[in-house]
Every structure is written in C-alpha cells, then in structure tokens.
Design a protein around this motif. Structure first.
Motif, PDB file in Angstrom:
ATOM      1  N   UNK A   1     -49.320  56.312 115.788  1.00 41.34           N
ATOM      2  CA  UNK A   1     -49.622  57.112 114.611  1.00 41.34           C
ATOM      3  C   UNK A   1     -50.585  56.418 113.663  1.00 41.34           C
ATOM      4  N   UNK A   2     -50.793  55.124 113.835  1.00 44.64           N
ATOM      5  CA  UNK A   2     -51.708  54.393 112.951  1.00 44.64           C
ATOM      6  C   UNK A   2     -52.846  53.759 113.739  1.00 44.64           C
ATOM      7  N   UNK A   3     -53.243  54.422 114.803  1.00 42.19           N
ATOM      8  CA  UNK A   3     -54.340  53.905 115.617  1.00 42.19           C
ATOM      9  C   UNK A   3     -55.115  55.052 116.235  1.00 42.19           C
ATOM     10  N   UNK A   4     -56.327  54.747 116.623  1.00 46.24           N
ATOM     11  CA  UNK A   4     -57.202  55.705 117.294  1.00 46.24           C
ATOM     12  C   UNK A   4     -57.697  55.044 118.575  1.00 46.24           C
ATOM     13  N   UNK A   5     -57.228  55.544 119.708  1.00 39.74           N
ATOM     14  CA  UNK A   5     -57.651  55.028 121.001  1.00 39.74           C
ATOM     15  C   UNK A   5     -58.749  55.924 121.554  1.00 39.74           C
ATOM     16  N   UNK A   6     -59.891  55.332 121.835  1.00 40.68           N
ATOM     17  CA  UNK A   6     -61.025  56.082 122.369  1.00 40.68           C
ATOM     18  C   UNK A   6     -61.226  55.629 123.808  1.00 40.68           C
ATOM     19  N   UNK A   7     -60.858  56.464 124.761  1.00 44.69           N
ATOM     20  CA  UNK A   7     -60.863  56.086 126.172  1.00 44.69           C
ATOM     21  C   UNK A   7     -61.907  56.875 126.943  1.00 44.69           C
ATOM     22  N   UNK A   8     -62.623  56.179 127.826  1.00 43.06           N
ATOM     23  CA  UNK A   8     -63.518  56.879 128.732  1.00 43.06           C
ATOM     24  C   UNK A   8     -62.708  57.541 129.844  1.00 43.06           C
ATOM     25  N   UNK A   9     -63.308  58.550 130.454  1.00 42.74           N
ATOM     26  CA  UNK A   9     -62.661  59.270 131.558  1.00 42.74           C
ATOM     27  C   UNK A   9     -61.308  59.829 131.150  1.00 42.74           C
ATOM     28  N   UNK A  10     -61.218  60.251 129.893  1.00 43.96           N
ATOM     29  CA  UNK A  10     -59.971  60.820 129.405  1.00 43.96           C
ATOM     30  C   UNK A  10     -60.173  62.323 129.213  1.00 43.96           C
ATOM     31  N   UNK A  11     -59.306  62.933 128.444  1.00 38.98           N
ATOM     32  CA  UNK A  11     -59.427  64.366 128.147  1.00 38.98           C
ATOM     33  C   UNK A  11     -60.516  64.539 127.102  1.00 38.98           C
ATOM     34  N   UNK A  12     -61.766  64.435 127.533  1.00 43.92           N
ATOM     35  CA  UNK A  12     -62.893  64.377 126.616  1.00 43.92           C
ATOM     36  C   UNK A  12     -63.853  65.536 126.852  1.00 43.92           C
ATOM     37  N   UNK A  13     -64.886  65.566 126.023  1.00 41.86           N
ATOM     38  CA  UNK A  13     -65.908  66.610 126.100  1.00 41.86           C
ATOM     39  C   UNK A  13     -67.192  65.983 126.620  1.00 41.86           C
TER      40      UNK A  13
ATOM     41  N   UNK B   1     -72.659  60.002 127.941  1.00 40.14           N
ATOM     42  CA  UNK B   1     -71.277  59.677 127.598  1.00 40.14           C
ATOM     43  C   UNK B   1     -70.397  60.895 127.432  1.00 40.14           C
ATOM     44  N   UNK B   2     -69.388  60.724 126.610  1.00 36.60           N
ATOM     45  CA  UNK B   2     -68.388  61.762 126.388  1.00 36.60           C
ATOM     46  C   UNK B   2     -67.906  61.684 124.948  1.00 36.60           C
ATOM     47  N   UNK B   3     -67.347  62.788 124.474  1.00 34.31           N
ATOM     48  CA  UNK B   3     -66.867  62.854 123.099  1.00 34.31           C
ATOM     49  C   UNK B   3     -65.348  62.979 123.106  1.00 34.31           C
TER      50      UNK B   3
END
Length: 209
Positions: free
Chosen positions: A69-81, A88-90
């Motif tokens: 709840x206090x973090x933002x994980x930005x992962x490649x090959x995830x549920x992205x746009x 890349x991806x968003x």
C-alpha cells in the motif's frame, strides 16, 4: 408475471446505479491518486524482466516500512499497455497520496533453466522522487531500464505529451485530466537489506541504531 419481471428489472437497474459500483478513477474527486508511467528496455537488452520499485516517504523524509500500500512496483511484461510506435509499455496504478522516491531496480535474467538476478539499490542518498496528491492523476514519462555490469539501472528517457495522450486513451478506468509530473532529486538515506530471508532482492532499510 410481467409485473414481477418489471420489478426485478428495476431492481437490477437500481443496483447498477448505486454509488460505489463505478470503479473508475475520477481525477479531482478521489481520496487516492493515480500514476501512469512508461518503462522501456534498452535496445540491446531484450531478455531480462525488470521491476522498478518506488516507495513512499514518511514524515521524516525516510522510506516508510515496505508494504504494497505504500509502494509502486513498475514491472515489465506485466498487465501493461503497449502502443504501436511507442517503445516499451505503460503501467497504471492507484496509490496513496504522498511523496515517493526510487528505492531500487531488479532484473531477472533467464538462461535455459537457470535464473540470474541483478539488483540495483539506489544507495544514494540522492535519488529521483515525485509527489502526488489526493485526486491527482499524473504521468511520469518513460523510463529506460538496462544492465550495467552486474547491476540493474534505470534513468528517465523522455517525457512527451503525445506519449501521455496515447497511453491515457487506452485506460478504461480513468476519467479526468492527467498532468505531466517531472521527478525531482531528493536525499533519502539507504542501508541495503534483503527483502526476505530467502529473497535475492535488496531494498533500502534504515541503518541499525
């Protein structure tokens, strides 16, 4: 019988219109905040999976205890746009309002049946940071991830309004204005520690007293 069906139909419509059933994020009126960020692998790297970790700061300007709840994980090959013509991806995420700073980058390199790990804790103390307020929807640009020697690294690549508009057009649960937010540099102390007893990943912790 027709009367019963009519009543049931009215009840179903009433439930659909009940406040709270609309899961869309309406910028400017929500208690939480919304972040849109792009992540792109360096042109010479296409194998690793990356995870860029941003964490909320507490009132002392130090990293708060680590949790989802206090973090933002930005992962490649995830549920992205992914958008044709834009590298890349968003990734989109709802977050708690506050100040966030870059903790680390992590890469998993798969080679046959063996996984190799590359950690990239930002020991700092200088590191990228941003602030987001309740009801805001912000765009942080596209960040490039790469491997340098045995470390995973990231850097801001470009912040372009055309990229932002293309990404926002693909987001179903966002209504309202999205604003570009440039990161700033912030001093946050870091003592690397393992995320868990069996985890290969390190994150920032406080120095022992």
């Amino acid at each position: 019988m027709r009367l019963i069906f009519a009543i049931l139909s009215m009840l179903a419509l009433a439930q659909c219109a009940t406040p709270g059933t609309d899961r869309r994020f309406v910028a400017g009126s929500a208690e939480d905040a919304y972040v849109v960020i792009g992540i792109a692998k360096a042109p010479n790297i296409d194998t690793p999976r990356y995870d860029m970790l941003w964490r909320m700061l507490d009132e002392r300007g130090r990293f708060a205890d680590y949790d989802d709840e206090r973090s933002l994980n930005v992962e490649t090959n995830s549920n992205s746009i992914r958008i044709r013509g834009i590298p890349g991806e968003f990734i989109t995420a709802r977050v708690r309002p506050g100040v966030y700073a870059l903790d680390s980058v992590y890469a998993i390199i798969r080679d046959a049946r063996v996984n190799y790990y590359a950690d990239g804790v930002v020991i700092g103390p200088e590191r990228p940071a941003f602030e987001v307020r309740a009801g805001e929807a912000i765009y942080l640009g596209i960040w490039q991830v790469d491997l340098e020697d045995t470390r995973a690294v990231t850097r801001p690549w470009r912040v372009d309004v055309a990229d932002m508009r293309a990404a926002v057009a693909e987001i179903d649960d966002l209504v309202g204005d999205v604003r570009i937010r440039h990161t700033t540099t912030r001093a946050v102390p870091c003592t690397p520690q393992r995320l868990g007893p069996i985890s290969q990943r390190q994150i920032c912790g406080e120095a022992p007293q």
